[in-house]
Design a protein around this motif. Structure first.
Motif, PDB file in Angstrom:
ATOM      1  N   PHE A   1       0.838  -1.203   0.000  1.00 42.84           N
ATOM      2  CA  PHE A   1       0.000   0.000   0.000  1.00 42.84           C
ATOM      3  C   PHE A   1       0.871   1.252   0.000  1.00 42.84           C
ATOM      4  O   PHE A   1       0.582   2.217  -0.713  1.00 42.84           O
ATOM      5  CB  PHE A   1      -0.905  -0.013   1.232  1.00 42.84           C
ATOM      6  CG  PHE A   1      -1.798   1.182   1.363  1.00 42.84           C
ATOM      7  CD1 PHE A   1      -2.887   1.352   0.517  1.00 42.84           C
ATOM      8  CD2 PHE A   1      -1.552   2.146   2.343  1.00 42.84           C
ATOM      9  CE1 PHE A   1      -3.711   2.465   0.631  1.00 42.84           C
ATOM     10  CE2 PHE A   1      -2.375   3.261   2.471  1.00 42.84           C
ATOM     11  CZ  PHE A   1      -3.462   3.417   1.613  1.00 42.84           C
ATOM     12  N   TYR A   2       1.940   1.229   0.776  1.00 39.86           N
ATOM     13  CA  TYR A   2       2.859   2.366   0.858  1.00 39.86           C
ATOM     14  C   TYR A   2       3.502   2.638  -0.507  1.00 39.86           C
ATOM     15  O   TYR A   2       3.542   3.790  -0.972  1.00 39.86           O
ATOM     16  CB  TYR A   2       3.936   2.080   1.904  1.00 39.86           C
ATOM     17  CG  TYR A   2       4.985   3.161   2.038  1.00 39.86           C
ATOM     18  CD1 TYR A   2       4.792   4.242   2.889  1.00 39.86           C
ATOM     19  CD2 TYR A   2       6.172   3.093   1.296  1.00 39.86           C
ATOM     20  CE1 TYR A   2       5.752   5.232   3.003  1.00 39.86           C
ATOM     21  CE2 TYR A   2       7.127   4.083   1.406  1.00 39.86           C
ATOM     22  CZ  TYR A   2       6.914   5.150   2.265  1.00 39.86           C
ATOM     23  OH  TYR A   2       7.869   6.138   2.359  1.00 39.86           O
ATOM     24  N   GLU A   3       4.006   1.588  -1.148  1.00 43.02           N
ATOM     25  CA  GLU A   3       4.660   1.752  -2.445  1.00 43.02           C
ATOM     26  C   GLU A   3       3.695   2.303  -3.488  1.00 43.02           C
ATOM     27  O   GLU A   3       4.047   3.178  -4.284  1.00 43.02           O
ATOM     28  CB  GLU A   3       5.238   0.405  -2.907  1.00 43.02           C
ATOM     29  CG  GLU A   3       6.433  -0.055  -2.085  1.00 43.02           C
ATOM     30  CD  GLU A   3       6.922  -1.429  -2.498  1.00 43.02           C
ATOM     31  OE1 GLU A   3       6.387  -1.981  -3.488  1.00 43.02           O
ATOM     32  OE2 GLU A   3       7.841  -1.960  -1.846  1.00 43.02           O
ATOM     33  N   TRP A   4       2.454   1.781  -3.487  1.00 45.10           N
ATOM     34  CA  TRP A   4       1.440   2.280  -4.432  1.00 45.10           C
ATOM     35  C   TRP A   4       1.145   3.747  -4.156  1.00 45.10           C
ATOM     36  O   TRP A   4       1.031   4.556  -5.083  1.00 45.10           O
ATOM     37  CB  TRP A   4       0.161   1.455  -4.315  1.00 45.10           C
ATOM     38  CG  TRP A   4      -0.978   2.049  -5.093  1.00 45.10           C
ATOM     39  CD1 TRP A   4      -1.252   1.886  -6.423  1.00 45.10           C
ATOM     40  CD2 TRP A   4      -1.985   2.944  -4.594  1.00 45.10           C
ATOM     41  NE1 TRP A   4      -2.356   2.626  -6.781  1.00 45.10           N
ATOM     42  CE2 TRP A   4      -2.818   3.288  -5.673  1.00 45.10           C
ATOM     43  CE3 TRP A   4      -2.242   3.491  -3.336  1.00 45.10           C
ATOM     44  CZ2 TRP A   4      -3.907   4.143  -5.540  1.00 45.10           C
ATOM     45  CZ3 TRP A   4      -3.318   4.356  -3.195  1.00 45.10           C
ATOM     46  CH2 TRP A   4      -4.146   4.667  -4.282  1.00 45.10           C
ATOM     47  N   SER A   5       1.018   4.103  -2.891  1.00 48.14           N
ATOM     48  CA  SER A   5       0.678   5.478  -2.515  1.00 48.14           C
ATOM     49  C   SER A   5       1.739   6.470  -2.969  1.00 48.14           C
ATOM     50  O   SER A   5       1.432   7.504  -3.566  1.00 48.14           O
ATOM     51  CB  SER A   5       0.498   5.575  -0.995  1.00 48.14           C
ATOM     52  OG  SER A   5      -0.562   4.751  -0.563  1.00 48.14           O
ATOM     53  N   ILE A   6       3.003   6.148  -2.687  1.00 51.33           N
ATOM     54  CA  ILE A   6       4.091   7.048  -3.076  1.00 51.33           C
ATOM     55  C   ILE A   6       4.166   7.179  -4.594  1.00 51.33           C
ATOM     56  O   ILE A   6       4.381   8.265  -5.139  1.00 51.33           O
ATOM     57  CB  ILE A   6       5.436   6.547  -2.518  1.00 51.33           C
ATOM     58  CG1 ILE A   6       5.391   6.508  -0.978  1.00 51.33           C
ATOM     59  CG2 ILE A   6       6.581   7.431  -3.004  1.00 51.33           C
ATOM     60  CD1 ILE A   6       5.038   7.824  -0.312  1.00 51.33           C
TER      61      ILE A   6
END
Length: 222
Positions: free
Chosen positions: A123-128
Motif C-alpha cells: 500500500f505504501y509503495e502504491w501510494s508514493i
C-alpha cells in the motif's frame, strides 16, 4: 529376515523444487534421503515425502519471512499507516462505526493490501508512486467498488466530496456534474441550486440556462 526397502515412485534427481535443486539420492544412517542444494547455497538432506509435499527451501525462506514480519517499516505512527488501518477496519471489522457503509455493503480490500505480511508495504509503495502527500485522502473512483489499485486515487477533500455516494448529479444537454461542480461553473451557491431542485424546477432552470418557459437565457454562464 531383512526388510526390503521400498523404492520411491518418483526420481527427483536433477529436478528443481521451489528453491531446492535435487542432486542425488543418498543414505544417511540407513535412511534414504535426497541431497539438495538450496538457492541460498546451503546443502540439506530431505525425505522423499517432504519433496512430494513441496518443501520450499532449506529453511531460509521461513527465516526471511519471520524477519520480514518482525522488521519495523518505520511508518507505524504515520498518517499513511493510519489510513491503511482505517480502510481495512471499515471493511473487515463489523464493530467499526462505518462498517455498514463499507464491509456491510460488500466493499473489501484487495489481497495485495489486506495481507498481514506485506500489505502495508504494498500500500505504501502504491501510494508514493501515485502522488501521495499528507493532506490527501484515499478515494475510491467507483464508490461501489473495492479498495484496490485500479479503483483508488489520492484526492483532495473537495474532489472526494464530489465523489460521494449521496451526491446529486445534474445533466444538462449531455453534460453531467455534481451540484458542487455546477456551483463553481455557474457561480451560484450550492444551497440555491438545492432549493431549486426541491421546488421541482427543470435542470435548465435550476442552472439558470433557461427561463420558466424553457427558453435559453441570454448571457447565461456555462
Amino acid at each position: 529376515m531383512a526388510k526390503l526397502e521400498r523404492k520411491p515412485t518418483q526420481d527427483f534427481t536433477g529436478m528443481r523444487i521451489n528453491k531446492l535443486t535435487v542432486i542425488e539420492r543418498v543414505y544417511r544412517n540407513g535412511q534414504p534421503l535426497w541431497r539438495c542444494v538450496c538457492d541460498c547455497g546451503n546443502e540439506i538432506f530431505v525425505r522423499h515425502t517432504r519433496l512430494t509435499h513441496g518443501q520450499k527451501s532449506c529453511g531460509c525462506h521461513a527465516s526471511k519471512m519471520l524477519v520480514k514480519r518482525n522488521t519495523k517499516h518505520g511508518q507505524r505512527h504515520s498518517k499513511l499507516y493510519a489510513v491503511w488501518r482505517g480502510l481495512r477496519s471499515r471493511c473487515n471489522n463489523p464493530k467499526h462505526p462505518s462498517y455498514c457503509d463499507y464491509g456491510g455493503r460488500g466493499i473489501s480490500v484487495c489481497t495485495e493490501w489486506d495481507n498481514t505480511d506485506d500489505g502495508f508495504e504494498n500500500f505504501y509503495e502504491w501510494s508514493i508512486a501515485n502522488g501521495y502527500f499528507d493532506g490527501l485522502s484515499i478515494d475510491r473512483i467507483d464508490n461501489n467498488g473495492n479498495y484496490e489499485p485500479s479503483n483508488c486515487r489520492w484526492a483532495t477533500v473537495k474532489q472526494q466530496c464530489n465523489n460521494r455516494r449521496n451526491n446529486v448529479f445534474l445533466n444538462y444537454k449531455g453534460v453531467t456534474h455534481t451540484v458542487s461542480e455546477w456551483s463553481e461553473i455557474i457561480q451560484v451557491n450550492s444551497s440555491v441550486i438545492y432549493s431549486r431542485i426541491y421546488k421541482g424546477w427543470g435542470v435548465g432552470q435550476i442552472l439558470g440556462f433557461e427561463d420558466k418557459k424553457g427558453r435559453r437565457v441570454q448571457n447565461a454562464k456555462g
